[in-house]
Design a protein around this motif. Structure first.
Motif, short mmCIF file in Angstrom:
data_model
loop_
_atom_site.label_atom_id
_atom_site.label_comp_id
_atom_site.label_asym_id
_atom_site.label_seq_id
_atom_site.Cartn_x
_atom_site.Cartn_y
_atom_site.Cartn_z
N SER A 181 0.58 -1.29 0.20
CA SER A 181 0.20 -0.15 0.16
C SER A 181 0.59 0.99 0.00
O SER A 181 0.82 2.71 -0.93
N ALA A 208 0.29 4.40 -2.08
CA ALA A 208 -0.21 5.49 -1.42
C ALA A 208 1.03 6.63 -2.17
O ALA A 208 0.50 8.37 -2.23
N TYR A 254 -6.87 -1.54 -1.46
CA TYR A 254 -6.49 -0.25 -0.75
C TYR A 254 -8.17 0.66 -1.04
O TYR A 254 -7.41 2.08 -0.47
N ASP A 303 -9.43 3.15 2.07
CA ASP A 303 -8.71 4.38 1.77
C ASP A 303 -8.15 4.99 0.57
O ASP A 303 -8.28 6.38 1.02
N HIS A 304 -8.24 4.36 -0.73
CA HIS A 304 -7.56 5.94 -1.86
C HIS A 304 -9.05 5.64 -2.57
O HIS A 304 -8.36 5.77 -4.10
#
Length: 626
Positions: free
Chosen positions: A470, A474, A504, A507-508
């Motif tokens: 991750s 990010a 992921y 969160d994104h």
């Protein structure tokens, strides 16, 4: 078996002119293996029970790259005899050469068929049992030779004498008169009866009447034609005879589910996963019941590895049509694989990561597919989706995806597709210092300009990070967002990634939508899709709680697995393995596309989806097999 059939078979063996000894090897030390899609040194070494080092030693350069269609020399093993089919060989002739029955060869190679019995295929040759090869095959099948074969070989049994007849000499008969009567020359008569070169015929003598030269030629022509007909058995009739006996006809399915349900920590996440997998199986059986398909399921706790080594968990399930074995322990799986081989019962392995057993056990269905096979599917699908790609590998300094990226680069090079590398470390510090929300940030402008110079207006610019973790994702997402916002009109840019990207996205998600993200996976659930909504509701009704959040969802995994396999066996019985692609299901999460790894091994699941989080804020799940 009729006497006529036995005489046909006996004559076939005698007249074929093939000695009953071990077949001459292609080489005294090596045989040939042709590389197929998805195979690597690891999988090939496991197929043949040799080390990767020995394969590399026999094939210098193979440690760097091997290509589909390439022939590798494989060192021969002392334990198992392998043979690469050569030009002119047939199943019938191989059985006689190796003194084993056709049935024994086909039992040892369940992936072998009339369609794929061809040059370059590798098969395993079982040890001789001492039985007559063709007789044993026909007797086991419980059938006689088909009429057309028996008719074609009839001359070999009715016309196998070395001479035409015995003639009793009558008073005043001469060699000339007898020869004329049977259409032979006097010299042919004397060759068959040499004593009459120096003595006369006497009344009551018995003389041999040989075949004439013309008759011998006709008999030889018939013999050759009959042998050609017999050779055709390998590609048609013998495969048909092998499949005549059935163990289970379509109908009620007897199945066993073996899971580690009594782990030491009953509150652990793994324990909950096993429970949910089991609950998913229950829901799969419930759906089958609604479709009037009857299933008898026995649930068994596999316990500890020590318990399973005693094979006690397999007691009483010898009549099962299918076993789903959910342990991850190698020792337990070894025991299960041995039991499956001895009993000839399909063994589904949904949770283990060690796939070694699929290469040698024809009854294994390996759901966690070896990565090299998955990668080849990904490459093929990738170049179907992107027809004008320019690939940028973002090097995060992580070697975990080294094999995947090496294969990707090779696939791109074979297609003459541009492939460039960008070091993530060189921009990581700038990213950490920058203020992402400030579009005028100088650090971002510099990064933007460096990468923009590499982009192509005529191609699809695709960024792939060489890490599935991750943190690199990010770090790179802000850069790719800036590129997406400032690229020229009409320019295409995308991010391509791994199954982990679906975790992921929690969160994104917005960033992944904006940069137009694609990723591959063999499992995916979109909670907005109808089948997912319906399954979630069914789970809540049945068990009065929500499913735990995991990737993959174990409840969905259990449901998809049980429904696919149990439905398939209920429909096709022992023909299940020959109809895998005909089984129609609407999976919640997992798709199935099974292929045998070799002629003597089991099945791997090569199903791969592509998931597209588009910059239109839509989710697509692409199934390339529909």
């Amino acid at each position: 078996m009729t006497n006529h059939l036995k005489s046909v078979i006996l004559t076939v063996i005698l007249l074929a002119g093939i000695p009953s000894t071990d077949a001459l090897p292609q080489d005294s030390q090596y045989f040939l293996h042709t590389v197929t899609q998805g195979q690597g040194l690891y999988s090939i070494s496991r197929m043949y029970g040799v080390s990767e080092e020995d394969i590399i030693k026999a094939n210098p350069g193979s440690e760097t790259v091997i290509r589909i269609g390439e022939e590798l020399r494989i060192p021969r093993s002392q334990k198992i005899k392998f043979h690469t089919i050569e030009k002119g060989e047939t199943l019938y002739r191989l059985s006689v050469e190796n003194n084993v029955s056709v049935k024994e060869i086909m039992d040892a190679n369940p992936g072998l068929s009339a369609e794929n019995f061809k040059i370059g295929q590798v098969i395993t040759i079982p040890a001789p049992t001492g039985s007559d090869p063709l007789t044993a095959t026909i007797e086991t099948a419980g059938q006689e030779l088909p009429e057309e074969i028996a008719k074609a070989t009839e001359s070999l049994t009715t016309d196998d004498a070395p001479y035409k007849t015995i003639h009793p000499v009558k008073r005043r008969e001469t060699i000339y008169r007898i020869s004329r009567a049977y259409g032979i020359s006097e010299e042919e008569f004397l060759q068959a009866n040499p004593k009459y070169r120096n003595s006369r015929l006497r009344n009551g003598d018995e003389v041999i009447i040989p075949f004439s030269a013309q008759e011998l030629a006709e008999r030889e022509k018939e013999r050759m034609q009959a042998e050609i007909t017999l050779e055709s058995i390998a590609d048609s009739t013998l495969f048909m005879l092998h499949d005549l006996k059935k163990r289970h006809e379509p109908g009620t399915v007897n199945a066993a589910l073996i899971l580690p349900l009594s782990l030491s920590d009953s509150s652990s996440v793994e324990q909950m996963m096993m429970v949910e997998f089991c609950q998913g199986v229950f829901l799969g059986i419930e759906k089958l019941k609604n479709e009037n398909i009857s299933v008898n399921l026995k649930i068994i706790d596999s316990g500890t590895p020590k318990t399973t080594r005693t094979s006690s968990v397999f007691s009483g399930i010898e009549d099962a049509d299918l076993v789903i074995f959910g342990s991850k322990e190698s020792d337990q799986i070894a025991t299960a694989s041995t039991w499956s081989t001895e009993n000839g019962i399909p063994l589904v392995l949904p949770l283990n990561t060690n796939a070694d057993f699929v290469f040698t056990n024809p009854h294994v269905f390996q759901l966690n597919t070896p990565q090299s096979y998955i990668y080849q599917e990904v490459y093929n699908h990738f170049f179907r989706v992107f027809d004008r790609p320019k690939i940028f590998m973002i090097d995060a300094g992580d070697n975990s995806q080294k094999e995947f990226m090496a294969g990707f680069r090779q696939a791109a090079n074979e297609r003459n597709i541009p492939f460039e590398t960008i070091l993530l470390n060189s921009i990581h510090e700038d990213i950490s210092r920058s203020k992402y929300k400030d579009s005028e940030d100088e650090n971002f402008k510099q990064i933007d300009e460096k990468i923009m110079e590499l982009l192509s207006l005529d191609r699809q610019n695709i960024f792939i990070i060489n890490s599935k973790e991750s943190a690199p994702l990010a770090s790179f997402l802000p850069v790719l967002q800036l590129i997406s916002r400032n690229k020229q009109e009409g320019m295409e840019t995308y991010l391509f990634g791994y199954p982990e990207y679906q975790t992921y996205a929690v969160d994104h998600l917005d960033e992944m939508y904006e940069v137009d993200t694609w990723f591959y996976s063999w499992f995916y659930t979109n909670n907005m899709l109808r089948e997912s909504v319906d399954f979630g509701a069914s789970f809540r009704r049945a068990f009065s709680r929500q499913m735990m959040i995991s990737y993959p969802s174990y409840a969905s995994y259990g449901f998809d697995t049980s429904y696919y396999f149990l439905k398939g066996i209920s429909l096709y019985g022992d023909e299940f393995e020959n109809n895998l692609h005909a089984i129609q299901t609407n999976p919640v999460q997992m798709g199935f596309k099974f292929e045998r790894v070799n002629n003597w091994g089991g099945f791997i699941n090569r199903k791969v989806f592509f998931i597209h989080l588009s910059n239109q804020y839509k989710v697509e799940k692409i199934d390339f097999d529909q």
